[in-house]
Design an enzyme around this catalytic site. Structure first.
Site, PDB file in Angstrom:
ATOM      1  N   ASN A  57      -5.635  24.077   9.237  1.00 58.82           N
ATOM      2  CA  ASN A  57      -4.992  23.535   8.044  1.00 58.82           C
ATOM      3  C   ASN A  57      -5.412  22.078   7.882  1.00 58.82           C
ATOM      4  O   ASN A  57      -5.115  21.247   8.733  1.00 58.82           O
ATOM      5  CB  ASN A  57      -3.471  23.615   8.182  1.00 58.82           C
ATOM      6  CG  ASN A  57      -2.756  22.947   7.010  1.00 58.82           C
ATOM      7  OD1 ASN A  57      -3.313  22.827   5.918  1.00 58.82           O
ATOM      8  ND2 ASN A  57      -1.527  22.513   7.240  1.00 58.82           N
ATOM      9  N   HIS A  85       0.860  -1.185   0.000  1.00 59.73           N
ATOM     10  CA  HIS A  85       0.000   0.000   0.000  1.00 59.73           C
ATOM     11  C   HIS A  85       0.893   1.230   0.000  1.00 59.73           C
ATOM     12  O   HIS A  85       2.063   1.165   0.343  1.00 59.73           O
ATOM     13  CB  HIS A  85      -0.958   0.020   1.203  1.00 59.73           C
ATOM     14  CG  HIS A  85      -0.285   0.154   2.539  1.00 59.73           C
ATOM     15  ND1 HIS A  85      -0.093   1.359   3.156  1.00 59.73           N
ATOM     16  CD2 HIS A  85       0.228  -0.780   3.367  1.00 59.73           C
ATOM     17  CE1 HIS A  85       0.513   1.165   4.313  1.00 59.73           C
ATOM     18  NE2 HIS A  85       0.725  -0.112   4.475  1.00 59.73           N
ATOM     19  N   HIS A 106      13.103   1.926   6.845  1.00 57.35           N
ATOM     20  CA  HIS A 106      12.475   2.859   7.786  1.00 57.35           C
ATOM     21  C   HIS A 106      13.531   3.610   8.594  1.00 57.35           C
ATOM     22  O   HIS A 106      13.462   4.835   8.766  1.00 57.35           O
ATOM     23  CB  HIS A 106      11.549   2.111   8.736  1.00 57.35           C
ATOM     24  CG  HIS A 106      10.161   1.893   8.220  1.00 57.35           C
ATOM     25  ND1 HIS A 106       9.469   2.840   7.493  1.00 57.35           N
ATOM     26  CD2 HIS A 106       9.306   0.831   8.364  1.00 57.35           C
ATOM     27  CE1 HIS A 106       8.260   2.374   7.199  1.00 57.35           C
ATOM     28  NE2 HIS A 106       8.143   1.164   7.703  1.00 57.35           N
ATOM     29  N   GLY A 139       1.638  -2.248  15.784  1.00 57.70           N
ATOM     30  CA  GLY A 139       0.828  -1.832  14.646  1.00 57.70           C
ATOM     31  C   GLY A 139      -0.346  -2.758  14.418  1.00 57.70           C
ATOM     32  O   GLY A 139      -1.462  -2.314  14.120  1.00 57.70           O
ATOM     33  N   ASP A 164       4.952   3.360   4.837  1.00 60.10           N
ATOM     34  CA  ASP A 164       5.665   2.615   3.806  1.00 60.10           C
ATOM     35  C   ASP A 164       6.142   3.481   2.650  1.00 60.10           C
ATOM     36  O   ASP A 164       7.141   3.151   2.001  1.00 60.10           O
ATOM     37  CB  ASP A 164       4.773   1.492   3.270  1.00 60.10           C
ATOM     38  CG  ASP A 164       4.799   0.270   4.176  1.00 60.10           C
ATOM     39  OD1 ASP A 164       5.383   0.357   5.274  1.00 60.10           O
ATOM     40  OD2 ASP A 164       4.223  -0.768   3.798  1.00 60.10           O
ATOM     41  N   ARG A 202       0.576  14.159   5.266  1.00 58.34           N
ATOM     42  CA  ARG A 202       0.081  15.437   5.776  1.00 58.34           C
ATOM     43  C   ARG A 202       0.211  16.550   4.751  1.00 58.34           C
ATOM     44  O   ARG A 202       1.221  16.653   4.045  1.00 58.34           O
ATOM     45  CB  ARG A 202       0.856  15.857   7.038  1.00 58.34           C
ATOM     46  CG  ARG A 202       0.961  14.795   8.114  1.00 58.34           C
ATOM     47  CD  ARG A 202      -0.366  14.504   8.747  1.00 58.34           C
ATOM     48  NE  ARG A 202      -0.195  13.629   9.896  1.00 58.34           N
ATOM     49  CZ  ARG A 202      -1.090  12.731  10.278  1.00 58.34           C
ATOM     50  NH1 ARG A 202      -2.206  12.585   9.605  1.00 58.34           N
ATOM     51  NH2 ARG A 202      -0.882  11.976  11.342  1.00 58.34           N
TER      52      ARG A 202
END
Length: 607
Positions: A550, A12, A134, A184, A336, A421
């Site tokens: 925002n 994903h 990561h 997770g 990811d 974001r």
């Protein structure tokens, strides 16, 4: 000089990133171009963008980097099914043939897909481990010469939680927890049980948590997760279904928590509020324990975070507030998608010339495509759209006026952000002082649940006047309390539960104050974003308030807008009052009638 293209794909949030000796050149998610939310396909469009931004072709590259080790991941998938046979037979039948057919050869598949782009011959593909990617995305762009690095997610190959020690340009593994023991997965199980979509609805669960009470937290600690004194933990796998099938929870969960899972789009009840509050509390406790372990195991005073759980900005805020570290830096593309960047950095091994400057290497996460004045004007003129072209100062002053008068403005400026974001390049802005703004933007513009909180952007120089935040938060990844001086007396709400809490005005900036007096803060400096800083300054000069709402420039079920065409379409589909796109200002009342075939709202996927 080494130039590397990093790729994450086939699960994903596929993405591509390009790095050279000068640092990060470009990075973007495939979904922004394909317009398929959380697109998992090969990121051909993102690759084309990155190469175009760099002025390169595939045969100009020194390396292609893939963000995980597919063969190691296959061994985990197969061994998990074998260990849970025969109950996992159906999932085995559905999943493993695809792995055997091509996913185990993902590196080869990536190279073949790149060849199909007809952009030159790609170099060989190097595969790095998921958590290594990561960790690299967290540490190498960070502003620290050395740091503890904590990566927490669902699962990569085997690792679910890792601690690393970053020094100079090197990362040393320190500790690892392995599947199925995964924070997770624990959080995603509750996401699923509360009726939200796994791998995209976790942020909804986090937003829901303040409406409930952590009444189930003792039960979670007793029956689901055993947390050890050293910060490690183990799940009781008998209570979950993700080992045996393609769902997260089943009968054991239902019996433990008093009934079946909430159906997607079904009514939210007190149980869902309390479940969200409970698993959020446990998650924060575990993250604090892991951060403490990272400090003790490395001796470092700075912390870097990545992995999907690092997007839990409430937990991040708890780590910052505990003052375990002098500074905490979170990779803005912590999930990811950011693995593509980490892999590219590992392959390119660029010098960390930014260290010592006080800045990170992410360029404010503005690593996507930008559109110049002529490109935007050509689009507007080609479609006969009425607009005003303004100088930078005049545009800022006019948008500040519209916002102060209660308007909602689509703000499309500069290069697109990398990560989930919107940070002021592809944003929808509103007046944080307006008590009706949260519900109006949720229901009339975002077309999403009314409980979802909005984030504030604030001038960095004024942040402590409005929020109890230690340090900066340029990537909107830390939640902090609203300052006591900005809070209002709250009437007795002892009997109020759930969404009734939304009706209470809690501060002088109610549109961004969550029901627990918290806010997901983004601080803005003139160095990082001069145009957005100017707008906040003009709004402050007009209103006395340096804070705006925002939210991302999109509607529910769609990716954040990428192009001027995307921005105009979203502007016209919604109740946004004005669009500030580059140097151009468009007012809704002046636009021609908008027609779109079909009822596009019915096509919005549930997530």
């Amino acid at each position: 000089m080494t130039t590397a293209l990093g790729i994450s794909a086939f699960y994903h949030d596929s993405a591509a990133a390009l790095v050279d000796a000068g640092g990060v050149v470009a990075a973007a998610q495939q979904e922004r171009f394909s317009r398929r939310r959380h697109d998992a396909g090969f990121p051909d469009l993102a690759v084309r963008y990155c190469l175009e931004e760099a002025g390169a072709k595939l045969d100009d590259l020194d390396a292609i980097a893939y963000y995980e080790d597919p063969r190691l991941k296959l061994r985990r998938v197969v061994s998990t099914f074998v260990a849970t046979a025969p109950s996992a037979w159906r999932a085995f039948r559905d999943v493993v043939p695809g792995w055997l057919a091509w996913k185990a050869r993902a590196g080869h598949e990536v190279r073949e897909r790149l060849r199909d782009l007809d952009l030159g011959a790609p170099p060989p593909v190097r595969c790095f481990r998921h958590h290594e990617s990561h960790a690299a995305s967290a540490f190498l762009p960070s502003p620290f010469e050395s740091a503890a690095v904590l990566c927490v997610d669902g699962v990569g190959e085997w690792a679910t939680t890792t601690i690393w020690h970053g020094r100079g340009s090197r990362l040393e593994p320190v500790a690892e927890l392995r599947f199925p023991h995964s924070l997770g997965m624990l959080y995603s199980a509750f996401t699923y049980f509360c009726g939200f979509k796994v791998d995209s609805g976790e942020y909804k669960l986090m937003g829901l948590a303040p409406y409930g009470r952590p009444t189930y937290a003792p039960l979670i600690r007793e029956r689901l997760v055993d947390v050890k004194p050293d910060g490690s933990f183990r799940l009781d796998t008998a209570m979950f279904e993700f080992l045996r099938g393609r769902v997260m929870t089943g009968r054991a969960f239902e019996e433990l928590f008093g009934g079946p899972r909430r159906e997607p789009e079904g009514p939210l009840t007190e149980r869902e509020f309390d479940l969200a509050a409970s698993v959020q509390q446990v998650t924060e406790e575990i993250m604090l324990g892991l951060a403490t372990a990272a400090r003790e195991r490395t001796g470092e005073a700075n912390l870097c975070l990545a992995g999907g759980v690092a997007l839990n900005c409430v937990a991040n805020g708890k780590i910052v507030a505990r003052e375990l570290f002098d500074e905490v830096w979170v990779q803005p593309a912590a999930g990811d998608a950011g693995g593509a960047l980490g892999a590219a950095l590992l392959a390119a091994d660029p010098p960390r010339g930014h260290v010592g400057t006080g800045r990170d290497a992410m360029r404010g996460a503005r690593l996507g495509p930008g559109y110049g004045t002529e490109r935007i004007r050509a689009y507007l003129d080609a479609h006969g759209l009425p607009y005003r072209e303004l100088g930078e100062d005049e545009l800022s002053a006019e948008v500040a006026r519209l916002l102060a008068d209660g308007g909602v403005v689509g703000w499309f400026q500069g290069r697109m952000e990398f990560g989930p974001r919107a940070l002021g390049s592809r944003s929808i802005l509103g007046d944080a002082r307006n008590a009706e703004m949260q519900s109006a933007m949720n229901l009339k513009i975002k077309f999403r649940e009314s409980f979802r909180p909005f984030a504030p952007i604030v001038l960095a120089e004024d942040v402590t006047d409005y929020f109890d935040l230690r340090g900066s938060s340029p990537y909107m990844l830390v939640v902090a309390p609203v300052a006591e001086a900005r809070r209002l007396p709250v009437p007795d709400t002892a009997d109020a539960r759930g969404l009734d809490l939304l009706k209470v005005r809690r501060s002088t900036i109610p549109a961004v104050t969550h029901v627990d007096h918290s806010a997901r803060v983004q601080t803005v400096t003139a160095d990082a974003d001069a145009r957005l800083h100017r707008l906040l300054t003009d709004f402050k000069d007009r209103t006395g308030c340096p804070v705006l709402v925002n939210t991302s420039f999109n509607v529910r079920g769609e990716p954040i807008v990428a192009t001027p065409e995307d921005a105009y379409r979203c502007f016209m589909r919604t109740d946004i009052d004005a669009l500030a796109i580059g140097d151009f200002l468009l007012l809704k009342e002046e636009q021609p009638e908008w027609r779109e075939e079909g009822d596009w709202r019915r096509e919005i996927p549930l997530d």
